[in-house]
Design a protein around this motif. Structure first.
Motif, PDB file in Angstrom:
ATOM      1  N   GLU A  51      -6.796   1.206   0.419  1.00 12.57           N
ATOM      2  CA  GLU A  51      -5.601   1.073   0.482  1.00 12.57           C
ATOM      3  C   GLU A  51      -5.512   0.983  -1.546  1.00 12.57           C
ATOM      4  O   GLU A  51      -5.546   0.680  -2.130  1.00 12.57           O
ATOM      5  N   LEU A  52      -4.072   2.271  -1.449  1.00 11.58           N
ATOM      6  CA  LEU A  52      -3.978   1.788  -3.222  1.00 11.58           C
ATOM      7  C   LEU A  52      -2.538   1.099  -2.948  1.00 11.58           C
ATOM      8  O   LEU A  52      -2.189   1.278  -2.535  1.00 11.58           O
ATOM      9  N   TYR A  53      -2.820   0.685  -3.589  1.00 11.34           N
ATOM     10  CA  TYR A  53      -1.290  -0.893  -4.120  1.00 11.34           C
ATOM     11  C   TYR A  53      -0.511  -0.415  -5.143  1.00 11.34           C
ATOM     12  O   TYR A  53      -1.267  -0.197  -6.363  1.00 11.34           O
TER      13      TYR A  53
ATOM     14  N   ALA B 157       0.709  -0.628   0.019  1.00  8.10           N
ATOM     15  CA  ALA B 157      -0.324  -0.115   0.398  1.00  8.10           C
ATOM     16  C   ALA B 157       1.196   0.743  -0.215  1.00  8.10           C
ATOM     17  O   ALA B 157       1.675   0.924   0.469  1.00  8.10           O
ATOM     18  N   PHE B 158       0.486   2.205  -0.806  1.00  5.23           N
ATOM     19  CA  PHE B 158       1.685   3.457  -0.632  1.00  5.23           C
ATOM     20  C   PHE B 158       0.526   4.975  -0.257  1.00  5.23           C
ATOM     21  O   PHE B 158       0.986   5.798  -0.910  1.00  5.23           O
ATOM     22  N   GLY B 159      -0.899   4.548  -0.021  1.00  6.50           N
ATOM     23  CA  GLY B 159      -1.726   5.642  -0.259  1.00  6.50           C
ATOM     24  C   GLY B 159      -2.940   5.297   0.272  1.00  6.50           C
ATOM     25  O   GLY B 159      -3.461   3.544   0.374  1.00  6.50           O
ATOM     26  N   GLU B 160      -4.210   6.303   0.564  1.00  4.45           N
ATOM     27  CA  GLU B 160      -5.217   5.953   0.178  1.00  4.45           C
ATOM     28  C   GLU B 160      -6.445   6.039   0.060  1.00  4.45           C
ATOM     29  O   GLU B 160      -6.103   7.693   0.030  1.00  4.45           O
TER      30      GLU B 160
ATOM     31  N   PRO C 232      -6.369  13.123  -2.483  1.00  3.56           N
ATOM     32  CA  PRO C 232      -5.350  11.652  -1.226  1.00  3.56           C
ATOM     33  C   PRO C 232      -5.258  11.121  -2.328  1.00  3.56           C
ATOM     34  O   PRO C 232      -4.019  10.702  -2.555  1.00  3.56           O
ATOM     35  N   GLU C 233      -5.516  10.923  -3.195  1.00  2.00           N
ATOM     36  CA  GLU C 233      -4.942   9.683  -4.777  1.00  2.00           C
ATOM     37  C   GLU C 233      -3.980  10.281  -5.578  1.00  2.00           C
ATOM     38  O   GLU C 233      -2.693   9.943  -5.918  1.00  2.00           O
TER      39      GLU C 233
END
Length: 372
Positions: A98-100, A89-92, A255-256
């Motif tokens: 969770e962003l993968y 994960a590197f963010g939300e 956030p993305e």
């Protein structure tokens, strides 16, 4: 004479008492044959077509490829090929998904290529394409070839950082409707966006869900591919929250967007950025770069055109997109690949063609930078 001697020896051996014969060590058990014979790599297109028809981990039988399916597939693929694939994960997202990023190849490679897919909600065949590409390269990592270059060598020299679903909230809204918005405030705001987009429109859930099928933005109603700090002031789109083309109240507000910027800046040896979109079967590269960067980007784009058959577009596009930011703010080679020809969301019937046009896109890119 030789024949007589041979007969004498055979008779003599037959008369030797068995007690006089020493037994050797027990014979070793022969190893079992491999489950399947090594693949002879002769026709990559035929192999890619056959691979798509086989049942695998990534299911390409339907177009609605969900966030949950992507996460499960990343987990299964990384467990099956731990030396070749990892993910983190590197963010939300706005709604906390969770962003993968999947890391395919050798993390210590001196070259890196970043691939972004699914930044627009309704373009969710691109996450399916990115995930199927990952599975394809893992499956044939030892015997696959691009030209006369082995996949194993290519992916040892170049590491791919692949974000299959950059906008998971928007994708789930487009796939499954309003119930995927768990935040009550955001759900109420969505109703307001819906009515402003279609003044006097319908209010029934089935009808708002029909509207959401064309949703491109994130859960905040911001088009992520118009939110980057790259000529953001100059971009003129919709001036309020909408299903598309609202650039946000300020650059990099979402956030993305912030997560993609941080990920990109964390990779020191990026050779290129590839952004997968739909539709048009075209390639966009002109972000207003100048001189050497412009020529390098055009050269790379022309290679991608030869690989995919897609048309190279030369007109300048400055719409505060991710590729604009990569090119203008970071000085990177950055190309947008528009897959498919139908109206988004693309029908699953388009996927076999998209697959055959793009399955070897990553290997082609690795080979290009290895040679250049």
């Amino acid at each position: 004479m030789k024949r007589i001697i041979a007969i004498f020896l055979i008779v003599t051996l037959l008369w030797i008492p068995t007690s006089c014969i020493k037994e050797g060590p027990p014979a070793e058990t022969a190893p079992p044959p491999p489950v399947e014979a090594p693949l002879v790599w002769s026709d990559s297109d035929a192999i890619a077509e056959q691979f798509l028809m086989q049942s695998g981990i990534v299911d390409c039988s339907k177009r609605e490829y969900s966030y949950e399916e992507m996460v499960a597939d990343l987990n299964e693929l990384s467990a099956a090929y731990p030396s070749l694939l990892s993910y983190r994960a590197f963010g939300e997202s706005v709604l906390g998904r969770e962003l993968y990023v999947a890391v395919l190849g050798n993390p210590n490679a001196t070259r890196q290529i970043l691939v972004s897919a699914g930044i627009h909600g309704r373009e969710y065949l691109t996450p399916l394409l990115a995930m199927k590409q990952i599975e394809f390269y893992l499956t044939y990592s030892q015997n696959g070839l691009y030209g006369d270059l082995g996949y194993s060598a290519l992916f040892n020299d170049t590491c791919f950082y692949i974000v299959p679903m950059t906008n998971p909230d928007g994708i789930m809204m487009a796939q499954a409707g309003v119930t995927t918005i768990t935040n009550i405030t955001l759900r109420q705001e969505l109703q307001s966006i819906y009515h402003k987009d279609f003044e006097g429109g319908y209010t029934k859930q089935t009808q708002i869900d029909e509207y959401l099928k064309i949703w491109k933005a994130n859960a905040n109603g911001v088009d992520l591919n118009r939110n980057f700090d790259a000529l953001w002031d100059e971009y003129n789109g919709i001036r309020r929250k909408s299903h598309k083309n609202f650039k946000g109240t300020e650059p990099n507000s979402e956030p993305e967007t912030q997560a993609m910027i941080a990920l990109t800046e964390s990779l020191p040896n990026i050779q290129a950025v590839i952004s997968l979109h739909s539709q048009g079967e075209v390639l966009y590269w002109n972000c207003g770069q100048e001189d050497e960067l412009a020529q390098k980007t055009l050269d790379f784009t022309q290679m991608l055109s030869a690989q995919t058959g897609y048309e190279v577009k030369t007109q300048q596009n400055n719409d505060a997109s991710y590729t604009d930011w990569c090119a203008l703010q970071k000085g990177l080679i950055a190309v947008t690949v528009e897959t498919g020809t139908d109206t988004c969301p693309l029908p699953i019937s388009q996927f076999p063609t998209i697959w055959m046009q793009n399955y070897d896109l990553l290997a082609a890119s690795a080979a290009y930078f290895q040679a250049n």
